[in-house]
Design a protein around this motif. Structure first.
Motif, mmCIF file in Angstrom:
data_model
loop_
_atom_site.group_PDB
_atom_site.id
_atom_site.type_symbol
_atom_site.label_atom_id
_atom_site.label_comp_id
_atom_site.label_asym_id
_atom_site.label_seq_id
_atom_site.Cartn_x
_atom_site.Cartn_y
_atom_site.Cartn_z
ATOM 1 N N GLU A 300 0.829 -1.206 0.000
ATOM 2 C CA GLU A 300 0.000 0.000 0.000
ATOM 3 C C GLU A 300 0.864 1.256 0.000
ATOM 4 O O GLU A 300 0.535 2.250 -0.661
ATOM 5 N N LEU A 301 1.973 1.224 0.722
ATOM 6 C CA LEU A 301 2.874 2.374 0.731
ATOM 7 C C LEU A 301 3.374 2.685 -0.679
ATOM 8 O O LEU A 301 3.374 3.853 -1.110
ATOM 9 N N ILE A 302 3.817 1.658 -1.397
ATOM 10 C CA ILE A 302 4.341 1.856 -2.750
ATOM 11 C C ILE A 302 3.238 2.356 -3.673
ATOM 12 O O ILE A 302 3.443 3.281 -4.478
ATOM 13 N N LEU A 303 2.051 1.781 -3.545
ATOM 14 C CA LEU A 303 0.929 2.164 -4.401
ATOM 15 C C LEU A 303 0.485 3.599 -4.125
ATOM 16 O O LEU A 303 0.226 4.378 -5.052
ATOM 17 N N ARG A 304 0.401 3.970 -2.866
ATOM 18 C CA ARG A 304 -0.037 5.336 -2.524
ATOM 19 C C ARG A 304 0.972 6.383 -3.015
ATOM 20 O O ARG A 304 0.580 7.455 -3.471
ATOM 21 N N MET A 305 2.266 6.074 -2.900
ATOM 22 C CA MET A 305 3.265 7.016 -3.401
ATOM 23 C C MET A 305 3.110 7.202 -4.905
ATOM 24 O O MET A 305 3.185 8.328 -5.420
ATOM 25 N N ASP A 306 2.891 6.113 -5.610
ATOM 26 C CA ASP A 306 2.714 6.195 -7.055
ATOM 27 C C ASP A 306 1.521 7.083 -7.403
ATOM 28 O O ASP A 306 1.613 7.956 -8.272
ATOM 29 N N ARG A 307 0.409 6.893 -6.695
ATOM 30 C CA ARG A 307 -0.799 7.685 -6.987
ATOM 31 C C ARG A 307 -0.621 9.142 -6.588
ATOM 32 O O ARG A 307 -1.063 10.049 -7.294
ATOM 33 N N ALA A 308 0.055 9.380 -5.456
ATOM 34 C CA ALA A 308 0.268 10.759 -5.012
ATOM 35 C C ALA A 308 1.153 11.512 -6.010
ATOM 36 O O ALA A 308 0.889 12.682 -6.321
ATOM 37 N N LEU A 309 2.171 10.853 -6.509
ATOM 38 C CA LEU A 309 3.050 11.503 -7.476
ATOM 39 C C LEU A 309 2.336 11.757 -8.795
ATOM 40 O O LEU A 309 2.580 12.774 -9.459
ATOM 41 N N VAL A 311 -0.849 12.426 -9.188
ATOM 42 C CA VAL A 311 -1.732 13.584 -8.995
ATOM 43 C C VAL A 311 -0.912 14.869 -8.898
ATOM 44 O O VAL A 311 -1.236 15.885 -9.518
ATOM 45 N N ALA A 312 0.185 14.822 -8.134
ATOM 46 C CA ALA A 312 0.991 16.024 -7.913
ATOM 47 C C ALA A 312 1.704 16.477 -9.181
ATOM 48 O O ALA A 312 1.901 17.676 -9.394
ATOM 49 N N SER A 313 2.117 15.518 -10.016
ATOM 50 C CA SER A 313 2.866 15.888 -11.221
ATOM 51 C C SER A 313 1.969 16.498 -12.279
ATOM 52 O O SER A 313 2.434 17.254 -13.132
ATOM 53 N N GLN A 314 0.692 16.150 -12.258
ATOM 54 C CA GLN A 314 -0.284 16.702 -13.206
ATOM 55 C C GLN A 314 0.223 16.612 -14.646
ATOM 56 O O GLN A 314 0.176 17.578 -15.409
ATOM 57 N N GLY A 315 0.734 15.413 -14.940
ATOM 58 C CA GLY A 315 1.196 15.158 -16.307
ATOM 59 C C GLY A 315 2.553 15.750 -16.621
ATOM 60 O O GLY A 315 2.966 15.796 -17.774
ATOM 61 N N ALA A 316 3.293 16.208 -15.595
ATOM 62 C CA ALA A 316 4.598 16.831 -15.834
ATOM 63 C C ALA A 316 5.676 15.817 -16.168
ATOM 64 O O ALA A 316 6.794 16.180 -16.500
ATOM 65 N N GLY A 317 5.367 14.538 -16.033
ATOM 66 C CA GLY A 317 6.317 13.500 -16.412
ATOM 67 C C GLY A 317 7.320 13.132 -15.341
ATOM 68 O O GLY A 317 8.310 12.478 -15.612
ATOM 69 N N ARG A 318 7.092 13.542 -14.096
ATOM 70 C CA ARG A 318 8.027 13.191 -13.032
ATOM 71 C C ARG A 318 7.997 11.681 -12.790
ATOM 72 O O ARG A 318 6.941 11.057 -12.839
ATOM 73 N N ALA A 319 9.174 11.086 -12.524
ATOM 74 C CA ALA A 319 9.260 9.645 -12.282
ATOM 75 C C ALA A 319 8.360 9.247 -11.131
ATOM 76 O O ALA A 319 8.328 9.906 -10.098
ATOM 77 N N GLU A 337 8.434 14.019 2.099
ATOM 78 C CA GLU A 337 8.656 15.369 2.623
ATOM 79 C C GLU A 337 8.535 16.411 1.515
ATOM 80 O O GLU A 337 7.977 17.492 1.724
ATOM 81 N N ARG A 338 9.066 16.095 0.350
ATOM 82 C CA ARG A 338 8.972 17.035 -0.766
ATOM 83 C C ARG A 338 7.519 17.248 -1.177
ATOM 84 O O ARG A 338 7.092 18.382 -1.431
ATOM 85 N N LEU A 339 6.756 16.145 -1.237
ATOM 86 C CA LEU A 339 5.335 16.264 -1.580
ATOM 87 C C LEU A 339 4.596 17.128 -0.565
ATOM 88 O O LEU A 339 3.718 17.924 -0.927
#
Length: 711
Positions: A300-309, A311-319, A337-339
């Motif tokens: 769940e930790l890995i999956l949530r990070m993937d989903r949070a990134l 949403v946060a990247s908004q298609g910016a292409g961040r890994a 922390e960065r998020l």
């Protein structure tokens, strides 16, 4: 095609290469022990190179050759022999060697100097002298000189004219437009002969291999080599619905044609094709480290990070699906922390969605604690240390290396201090054992600092344990040091010899000598001087003050390498791929853990080569080299390990032609098909690679004209 100017060497000038036994004895008298079977093969290779470059024994002269032996087989030793013969055979000849970095320049210098004493005895006609070696200086070479400089010097305006140009690690000249590649093109016309060293002929891009063949005048091999390279590309990116038998047959045909075309210009030995030398390398063992299946919370930790990134990247292409999230939590926590900082810049609903994920991720991280893979590897390393062995661990990313090193440092027990002689008694004993009357004042000060390090808690406790912590050892400690065996192994060198070898390595390296000099005031600059910690890491240091002592805080890892390659000091070394090639770490270590894999199979093979070398600790102890590929089951890490192990199994078979992979792009059924093709091809290709091995003089004698055999 450039003209081939004559070298005018005579076969009798390298006649000493036919008597390796005399050379081995002379080398041993100077304190350097050589493995008999490996030395014979290296001598045969050096002689074959000289025959082909010079055009002796009925062979036509070649402008250049490619020496492509497997990692650990001694390409540097072979090329050093060739360099000495060419430079010392009179008539104003000179040799230039291009090495990739300062560490390799120093290694070349040491290798060349190691041959001075035995060649002086076995080939006095060559007049080999230390003064002939000119390291790090680009200048007009005098008669009989050998110059060793970095690749970057080839890009200078200086004319690198010479009789023989040796290019080490030539595969680093990546891309036709790099400065080094352009420089090699420009400089090759100034060299009468070129010897290129690389362990991976088909692992580099085809245009790079074509460029190497062009450099050595082997254009005639270009067409079949390109055809084989295209077949390899087809294996990894072509249609996987085809009949594996048909594809395997085509692969075998193209491989054999390429090998036959390269044979006049390429010499290659595979470590697994040398049964007589296996005792010198040590056998290999699979080392299974059980890692638990990823728990629901970890998934769940890995999956949530993937989903949070996402949403946060908004298609910016961040890994997003970063491989570091699957092997540790340090980079994961940094991204969290960065998020947390960046979410305030997001609009709704993205801001709330990311916030909800971060809240859940914080709760799960507190629940999970230490990463399962980190914990499993830490437990396994602890068991190895209890048996008195050293362990080398490779990571691909700095954050992963930091986290792993910190865990090992925190969880491995400090070395147990037994009742032992006081430091002052040790100091007196070491002074007696390492006495050097001829040292100047600076040398004496360096030796005093080194002996202080030997008398520190960690090394003193180690040495006392090897001596059996017995009263008899205490009665004459200096004698015990000079007669006791390192690491308590009956076949190992004496403790005093090991200490002297380490000291010589430190003072002959400019960076290590400077560290030793500064350590007179700050002894903790030397690895292992900080109490009884058994862990050392060569990566970007973390910002934590608590972890400061486990990291090498300079960009020159020579000191850490030399210490780990001795019986003394930290038993655990955590490194990144900066140390995956050109470095010897085999003298006292036979355990290697690929904690985190690079996507390139060649990188994995190069890592393995740090331990599987001639006169390895595995050979000394007569135990196998243990390679571990721990995998975090249930995650992408597990799939990466499975694919990598299959690909490196076929590495030597395909002459290094095993391609990198992106785990997100690999389809399981396609990979199964490739493995089946390679399995079929293996039966028919196994013996083909031996065509590239060095010829012995007796083989030339059967085919050469009678007159060409005269000295």
């Amino acid at each position: 095609m450039l003209p081939i100017e004559p070298l005018n060497l005579r076969a009798q000038q390298w006649q000493f290469l036919s008597n390796s036994d005399a050379y081995i004895k002379a080398s041993a008298d100077g304190g350097r022990v050589l493995a008999a079977d490996s030395t014979r093969r290296q001598f045969d290779t050096a002689a074959d190179i000289l025959v082909r470059l010079n055009g002796s024994l009925g062979e036509r002269a070649r402008r250049g050759l490619l020496l492509a032996d497997d990692v650990g087989l001694g390409k540097t030793a072979v090329a050093a022999l060739v360099a000495w013969v060419v430079a010392s055979a009179g008539e104003g000849r000179s040799v230039r060697i291009l090495a990739p970095n300062d560490v390799m320049v120093r290694r070349w210098e040491a290798e060349l100097l190691d041959h001075v004493l035995p060649m002086g005895r076995c080939a006095p006609h060559l007049d080999v002298r230390e003064s002939r070696v000119k390291a790090r200086k680009v200048e007009r070479l005098t008669t009989g000189s050998i110059q060793v400089v970095k690749h970057s010097y080839a890009s200078s305006d200086f004319n690198l004219g010479c009789d023989l140009l040796i290019v080490d690690e030539a595969h680093r000249a990546k891309g036709d437009q790099t400065c080094f590649s352009k420089a090699l093109k420009r400089q090759r016309k100034h060299a009468k002969r070129i010897l290129i060293l690389t362990a991976t002929p088909f692992s580099i891009r085809i245009d790079e291999l074509q460029r190497m063949l062009s450099l050595i005048g082997a254009e005639e091999a270009s067409s079949p080599v390109r055809a084989f390279s295209r077949t390899l590309d087809d294996l990894y990116s072509g249609n996987t619905t085809r009949n594996p038998e048909v594809v395997a047959e085509r692969l075998v045909g193209r491989a054999k044609a390429a090998i036959e075309a390269m044979a006049p210009f390429v010499i290659r030995h595979g470590v697994d094709d040398l049964p007589d030398e296996q005792h010198s390398f040590g056998t290999r063992e699979d080392w299974s480290i059980p890692v638990p299946q990823a728990s629901p919370s970890e998934e769940e930790l890995i999956l949530r990070m993937d989903r949070a990134l996402r949403v946060a990247s908004q298609g910016a292409g961040r890994a997003r699906n970063d491989p570091r999230f699957h092997v540790g939590w340090r980079h994961y926590d940094a991204e969290s922390e960065r998020l947390g900082r960046d979410r305030i810049q997001l609009g709704e609903p993205a801001k709330s969605i990311v916030g909800n994920h971060l809240s859940a991720m914080g709760r799960l991280r507190r629940e999970v604690g230490i990463h399962s893979k980190v914990a499993a590897v830490t437990r396994e390393v602890k068991e190895v240390l209890q048996s008195g062995e050293k362990v080398l661990l490779f990571c691909h990313h700095h954050a992963t290396a930091q986290e792993l090193a910190a865990s090992l440092h925190s969880n491995l027990p400090a070395i147990t201090k037994h009742p032992a002689p006081a430091p002052k008694i040790w100091e007196s004993a070491w002074n007696e054992a390492l006495d050097r009357e001829s040292e100047d004042a600076v040398g004496q000060e360096l030796r005093r600092t080194f002996i202080r390090w030997l008398c520190g808690d960690l090394v003193r406790t180690q040495t006392w344990a090897w001596l059996g912590a017995s009263p008899s050892a205490m009665s004459d400690l200096a004698h015990s040091i000079t007669t006791g065996r390192a690491r308590g192994c009956d076949n190992a060198e004496y403790i005093g010899e090991a200490a002297m070898r380490l000291y010589d390595a430190l003072v002959h390296s400019r960076s290590s000598r400077e560290v030793l000099k500064r350590s007179a005031e700050r002894l903790d600059l030397l690895p292992g001087a900080n109490g009884t910690s058994r862990v050392l890491a060569v990566c970007e240091p973390s910002e934590s003050k608590k972890e400061a002592l486990i990291f090498v805080h300079n960009r020159q890892p020579d000191t850490a390498i030399s210490v780990f390659n001795s019986p003394f000091g930290p038993d655990v070394l955590v490194v990144t791929d900066k140390l995956s090639e050109g470095i010897d770490l085999h003298r006292y270590c036979r355990h290697l853990i690929h904690y985190e894999l690079d996507p390139s199979p060649i990188r994995t093979v190069q890592r393995n080569g740090r331990l599987r070398r001639v006169n390895s600790w595995a050979a000394v102890t007569e135990k196998g080299i243990r390679y571990a590929y721990p995998a975090f089951r249930g995650t992408r890490d597990h799939r990466v390990v499975q694919i990598m192990k299959k690909r490196i199994d076929s590495f030597s078979l395909l002459l290094g032609g095993v391609q990198d992979f992106d785990i997100d792009q690999v389809i399981h059924s396609d990979e199964q098909w490739r493995n089946e093709v390679i399995r079929i091809a293996k039966k028919r290709l196994t013996s083909s690679a031996t065509i590239l091995r060095a010829k012995r003089s007796t083989e030339y004698a059967r085919t050469a004209p009678v007159e060409s055999l005269a000295p």
